[in-house]
Design a protein around this motif. Structure first.
Motif, PDB file in Angstrom:
ATOM      1  N   ASP A   1       0.820  -1.211   0.000  1.00  0.00           N
ATOM      2  CA  ASP A   1       0.000   0.000   0.000  1.00  0.00           C
ATOM      3  C   ASP A   1       0.854   1.262   0.000  1.00  0.00           C
ATOM      4  O   ASP A   1       0.545   2.243  -0.682  1.00  0.00           O
ATOM      5  CB  ASP A   1      -0.929   0.010   1.219  1.00  0.00           C
ATOM      6  CG  ASP A   1      -2.278  -0.629   0.922  1.00  0.00           C
ATOM      7  OD1 ASP A   1      -2.608  -0.807  -0.259  1.00  0.00           O
ATOM      8  OD2 ASP A   1      -3.003  -0.929   1.880  1.00  0.00           O
ATOM      9  N   VAL A   2       1.939   1.230   0.776  1.00  0.00           N
ATOM     10  CA  VAL A   2       2.791   2.415   0.888  1.00  0.00           C
ATOM     11  C   VAL A   2       3.656   2.597  -0.357  1.00  0.00           C
ATOM     12  O   VAL A   2       3.734   3.691  -0.926  1.00  0.00           O
ATOM     13  CB  VAL A   2       3.674   2.321   2.154  1.00  0.00           C
ATOM     14  CG1 VAL A   2       4.701   3.452   2.176  1.00  0.00           C
ATOM     15  CG2 VAL A   2       2.815   2.363   3.410  1.00  0.00           C
ATOM     16  N   CYS A   3       4.304   1.520  -0.791  1.00  0.00           N
ATOM     17  CA  CYS A   3       5.297   1.633  -1.864  1.00  0.00           C
ATOM     18  C   CYS A   3       4.673   1.650  -3.255  1.00  0.00           C
ATOM     19  O   CYS A   3       5.129   2.401  -4.131  1.00  0.00           O
ATOM     20  CB  CYS A   3       6.284   0.466  -1.772  1.00  0.00           C
ATOM     21  SG  CYS A   3       7.247   0.420  -0.251  1.00  0.00           S
ATOM     22  N   ALA A   4       3.662   0.833  -3.471  1.00  0.00           N
ATOM     23  CA  ALA A   4       3.093   0.711  -4.813  1.00  0.00           C
ATOM     24  C   ALA A   4       1.829   1.537  -5.000  1.00  0.00           C
ATOM     25  O   ALA A   4       1.556   2.003  -6.105  1.00  0.00           O
ATOM     26  CB  ALA A   4       2.802  -0.757  -5.122  1.00  0.00           C
TER      27      ALA A   4
ATOM     28  N   PRO B   1      17.155 -12.939 -11.801  1.00  0.00           N
ATOM     29  CA  PRO B   1      17.479 -12.926 -13.236  1.00  0.00           C
ATOM     30  C   PRO B   1      16.767 -11.815 -13.989  1.00  0.00           C
ATOM     31  O   PRO B   1      17.286 -11.300 -14.983  1.00  0.00           O
ATOM     32  CB  PRO B   1      17.015 -14.307 -13.710  1.00  0.00           C
ATOM     33  CG  PRO B   1      16.058 -14.789 -12.661  1.00  0.00           C
ATOM     34  CD  PRO B   1      16.517 -14.199 -11.377  1.00  0.00           C
ATOM     35  N   ARG B   2      15.580 -11.427 -13.541  1.00  0.00           N
ATOM     36  CA  ARG B   2      14.890 -10.279 -14.129  1.00  0.00           C
ATOM     37  C   ARG B   2      14.105  -9.565 -13.040  1.00  0.00           C
ATOM     38  O   ARG B   2      13.611 -10.205 -12.085  1.00  0.00           O
ATOM     39  CB  ARG B   2      13.973 -10.706 -15.281  1.00  0.00           C
ATOM     40  CG  ARG B   2      12.890 -11.690 -14.910  1.00  0.00           C
ATOM     41  CD  ARG B   2      12.043 -12.023 -16.139  1.00  0.00           C
ATOM     42  NE  ARG B   2      11.007 -12.983 -15.810  1.00  0.00           N
ATOM     43  CZ  ARG B   2      11.162 -14.306 -15.832  1.00  0.00           C
ATOM     44  NH1 ARG B   2      12.355 -14.802 -16.188  1.00  0.00           N
ATOM     45  NH2 ARG B   2      10.183 -15.120 -15.520  1.00  0.00           N
ATOM     46  N   PRO B   3      13.975  -8.276 -13.142  1.00  0.00           N
ATOM     47  CA  PRO B   3      13.293  -7.503 -12.092  1.00  0.00           C
ATOM     48  C   PRO B   3      11.833  -7.917 -11.959  1.00  0.00           C
ATOM     49  O   PRO B   3      11.189  -8.338 -12.931  1.00  0.00           O
ATOM     50  CB  PRO B   3      13.428  -6.049 -12.574  1.00  0.00           C
ATOM     51  CG  PRO B   3      14.514  -6.061 -13.594  1.00  0.00           C
ATOM     52  CD  PRO B   3      14.487  -7.417 -14.225  1.00  0.00           C
ATOM     53  N   LEU B   4      11.308  -7.757 -10.758  1.00  0.00           N
ATOM     54  CA  LEU B   4       9.888  -7.998 -10.530  1.00  0.00           C
ATOM     55  C   LEU B   4       9.074  -6.898 -11.206  1.00  0.00           C
ATOM     56  O   LEU B   4       9.455  -5.727 -11.195  1.00  0.00           O
ATOM     57  CB  LEU B   4       9.593  -8.019  -9.029  1.00  0.00           C
ATOM     58  CG  LEU B   4      10.196  -9.189  -8.242  1.00  0.00           C
ATOM     59  CD1 LEU B   4      10.026  -8.967  -6.744  1.00  0.00           C
ATOM     60  CD2 LEU B   4       9.556 -10.505  -8.662  1.00  0.00           C
ATOM     61  N   GLY B   5       7.942  -7.283 -11.787  1.00  0.00           N
ATOM     62  CA  GLY B   5       7.097  -6.321 -12.467  1.00  0.00           C
ATOM     63  C   GLY B   5       6.030  -5.746 -11.557  1.00  0.00           C
ATOM     64  O   GLY B   5       5.928  -6.097 -10.371  1.00  0.00           O
ATOM     65  N   ALA B   6       5.205  -4.869 -12.119  1.00  0.00           N
ATOM     66  CA  ALA B   6       4.160  -4.206 -11.337  1.00  0.00           C
ATOM     67  C   ALA B   6       3.169  -5.205 -10.760  1.00  0.00           C
ATOM     68  O   ALA B   6       2.618  -4.994  -9.675  1.00  0.00           O
ATOM     69  CB  ALA B   6       3.437  -3.185 -12.217  1.00  0.00           C
ATOM     70  N   ARG B   7       2.936  -6.302 -11.475  1.00  0.00           N
ATOM     71  CA  ARG B   7       1.984  -7.303 -10.983  1.00  0.00           C
ATOM     72  C   ARG B   7       2.542  -8.089  -9.799  1.00  0.00           C
ATOM     73  O   ARG B   7       1.813  -8.853  -9.157  1.00  0.00           O
ATOM     74  CB  ARG B   7       1.600  -8.258 -12.110  1.00  0.00           C
ATOM     75  CG  ARG B   7       0.721  -7.603 -13.176  1.00  0.00           C
ATOM     76  CD  ARG B   7       0.308  -8.593 -14.243  1.00  0.00           C
ATOM     77  NE  ARG B   7       1.449  -9.106 -14.990  1.00  0.00           N
ATOM     78  CZ  ARG B   7       1.355 -10.008 -15.976  1.00  0.00           C
ATOM     79  NH1 ARG B   7       0.176 -10.488 -16.319  1.00  0.00           N
ATOM     80  NH2 ARG B   7       2.441 -10.413 -16.617  1.00  0.00           N
TER      81      ARG B   7
ATOM     82  N   GLU C   1       7.172  -8.438  -4.029  1.00  0.00           N
ATOM     83  CA  GLU C   1       8.306  -7.588  -3.665  1.00  0.00           C
ATOM     84  C   GLU C   1       8.156  -7.089  -2.228  1.00  0.00           C
ATOM     85  O   GLU C   1       9.129  -7.053  -1.468  1.00  0.00           O
ATOM     86  CB  GLU C   1       8.427  -6.404  -4.614  1.00  0.00           C
ATOM     87  CG  GLU C   1       9.586  -5.477  -4.244  1.00  0.00           C
ATOM     88  CD  GLU C   1       9.783  -4.339  -5.221  1.00  0.00           C
ATOM     89  OE1 GLU C   1       9.657  -3.174  -4.797  1.00  0.00           O
ATOM     90  OE2 GLU C   1      10.078  -4.614  -6.399  1.00  0.00           O
ATOM     91  N   ALA C   2       6.929  -6.702  -1.853  1.00  0.00           N
ATOM     92  CA  ALA C   2       6.698  -6.225  -0.491  1.00  0.00           C
ATOM     93  C   ALA C   2       7.008  -7.309   0.527  1.00  0.00           C
ATOM     94  O   ALA C   2       7.599  -7.038   1.580  1.00  0.00           O
ATOM     95  CB  ALA C   2       5.251  -5.758  -0.353  1.00  0.00           C
ATOM     96  N   LEU C   3       6.625  -8.542   0.224  1.00  0.00           N
ATOM     97  CA  LEU C   3       6.925  -9.646   1.148  1.00  0.00           C
ATOM     98  C   LEU C   3       8.427  -9.867   1.261  1.00  0.00           C
ATOM     99  O   LEU C   3       8.953 -10.115   2.360  1.00  0.00           O
ATOM    100  CB  LEU C   3       6.228 -10.926   0.674  1.00  0.00           C
ATOM    101  CG  LEU C   3       6.462 -12.162   1.560  1.00  0.00           C
ATOM    102  CD1 LEU C   3       5.861 -11.958   2.954  1.00  0.00           C
ATOM    103  CD2 LEU C   3       5.886 -13.410   0.907  1.00  0.00           C
ATOM    104  N   LEU C   4       9.135  -9.766   0.137  1.00  0.00           N
ATOM    105  CA  LEU C   4      10.594  -9.935   0.181  1.00  0.00           C
ATOM    106  C   LEU C   4      11.258  -8.807   0.974  1.00  0.00           C
ATOM    107  O   LEU C   4      12.201  -9.055   1.739  1.00  0.00           O
ATOM    108  CB  LEU C   4      11.147  -9.988  -1.238  1.00  0.00           C
ATOM    109  CG  LEU C   4      10.836 -11.279  -2.008  1.00  0.00           C
ATOM    110  CD1 LEU C   4      11.112 -11.109  -3.485  1.00  0.00           C
ATOM    111  CD2 LEU C   4      11.645 -12.443  -1.426  1.00  0.00           C
TER     112      LEU C   4
END
Length: 430
Positions: free
Chosen positions: A16-19, A67-73, A78-81
């Motif tokens: 909620d905060v970051c995205a 190997p590749r960045p996480l996308g918007a979906r 990413e938040a959990l990581l």
């Protein structure tokens, strides 16, 4: 698994905060209310704060290791990581519990197909640690440049302190106990704390604990308030009984409560433009047992609420960039924009002008912010003094931090305190 729910909630708050651009204050409280145990609520807060303080460093590690960045979906993943990295890196939680609970959270979030990746990344943190990075990299360029311009010799320490975990400061109610007596209660409860002699009512805890563990908190014996903010009351200690005081932007009410704990005979009007925040002030005053008039109104529009009687003192803890409390509100680094500053400075000026008209000759106005930017602080006060021939700046002295042309400034982390600015302006007979 015990603890997985906390990690799911942490991921939701961080997403909620970051995205989604929401403020940490707005989303953390409701998330904590979903947890029954105060220890879980405290853990949730600690994870979110640590992840936001180190977000730039953690994201850089993810980009290096994946190997590749996480996308918007994948914002929830990413938040959990980020939450997982914070547990192992900043908080130093036991490895097995942190990894297992975070992996289980991935399953609960519908990310079972990526649980193995979550496990592998967290195990790498265990083995290698998160690569170091300059704290400067966490700051948006405009803010880093402003801090470096305003505080060139101290900028590096400001950047580092702003990303560090702060201590917990307590204010002991002068009418109910003493810092010495309350320190003994904390020691009996097994809570590590120390007396801060420079501050009349303060105790500092190097490591935070939930307020529910603080003896007498519910009864108002003690409140949470940073040492810098506590010092504001020292500028008003000599007011006579019955003096009228306006706290113009008072929510959540800590400074007004502090004044009344020391001087219950004051007549304090605590004002805030937001009705919900005004209700929070009423709760603060009820818990601490002080008597103040609470009003939800706009300090810039006194014609709508003022009774025509001049005040002996005005406290204006003005809305600001919050750049002195990034360590407590790290989402400032995400949400504060350079284009916000002009509107904030204009609002501060309008508040100064409006409240000055409510102050009697011989009275004093205390202007304060939790900013470290000179444009909001000494620059604002200097411009005000040039506009008003009946205004005189009074230097409160070295105990209030670095000397500025018109005010005093604490910087983040100095003596364990938040960044905070004070200026006393006396109104002379014209």
């Amino acid at each position: 698994m015990p603890g997985a729910e906390v990690r799911v909630l942490a991921a939701g708050v961080l997403q909620d905060v970051c995205a989604n651009g929401r403020s940490l204050k707005a989303v953390l409280g409701p998330a904590q209310q979903q947890l029954d145990d105060s220890r879980d609520r405290a853990l949730l807060e600690a994870i979110c704060l640590a992840a936001l303080r180190q977000r730039g460093r953690y994201r850089r590690a993810l980009n290096q290791w994946m190997p590749r960045p996480l996308g918007a979906r994948d914002a929830d993943l990413e938040a959990l990581l980020l939450a997982g990295f914070a547990q192992l890196d900043a908080l130093g939680l036991p490895d097995h519990a942190a990894v297992s609970a975070t992996v289980q959270a991935a399953h609960q979030m519908g990310r079972s197909h990526q649980a193995g990746m979550v496990n592998a990344l967290l195990r790498r943190v265990q083995r290698e640690g998160v690569p170091p990075a300059s704290p400067l990299n966490a700051f948006p360029h405009w803010l880093a440049d402003a801090i470096a311009t305003d505080w060139p010799r101290l900028a590096d320490s400001i950047f580092a302190a702003s990303l560090a975990e702060p201590p917990l400061w307590l204010r002991v109610h002068a009418g109910k106990s003493t810092p010495e007596a309350y320190l003994q209660q904390l020691q009996q409860a097994g809570i590590v704390a120390e007396r801060v002699a420079e501050l009349r009512d303060a105790i500092c805890l190097p490591a935070a604990v939930p307020v529910t563990q603080l003896p007498g908190f519910a009864e108002g014996v003690v409140s949470v308030q940073d040492g810098s903010a506590q010092q504001l009351a020292d500028l008003l200690t000599d007011l006579p009984a019955g003096a009228r005081v306006l706290d113009a932007c008072a929510a959540p009410g800590g400074k007004a409560a502090h004044l009344l704990e020391r001087q219950p005979q004051l007549a304090v009007l605590a004002l805030d433009i937001d009705q919900r925040r005004a209700r929070r002030m009423q709760e603060t005053f009820a818990r601490t047992g002080v008597q103040a008039t609470v009003l939800a109104a706009d300090a810039c529009q006194p014609q709508a609420w003022w009774d025509g009687q001049l005040f002996d003192a005005v406290v204006l803890d003005a809305p600001c960039s919050a750049t002195g409390i990034i360590r407590r509100q790290p989402d400032v680094l995400l949400h504060r924009r350079e284009q916000d500053m002009a509107a904030l400075i204009d609002l501060q000026e309008r508040l100064l002008e409006a409240t000055w008209t409510l102050l009697r000759p011989g009275g004093r106005l205390i202007y304060a912010t939790c900013s470290i930017l000179r444009s909001e602080n000494t620059g604002q006060v200097s411009a005000f003094l040039q506009r008003h021939a009946d205004a005189r700046f009074v230097d409160p002295g070295e105990a209030f931090g670095h000397a500025c042309p018109a005010g005093r400034q604490w910087l983040p982390g100095e003596d364990g305190r938040d960044g905070f600015f004070y200026a006393q302006i006396n109104k002379i007979n014209s």
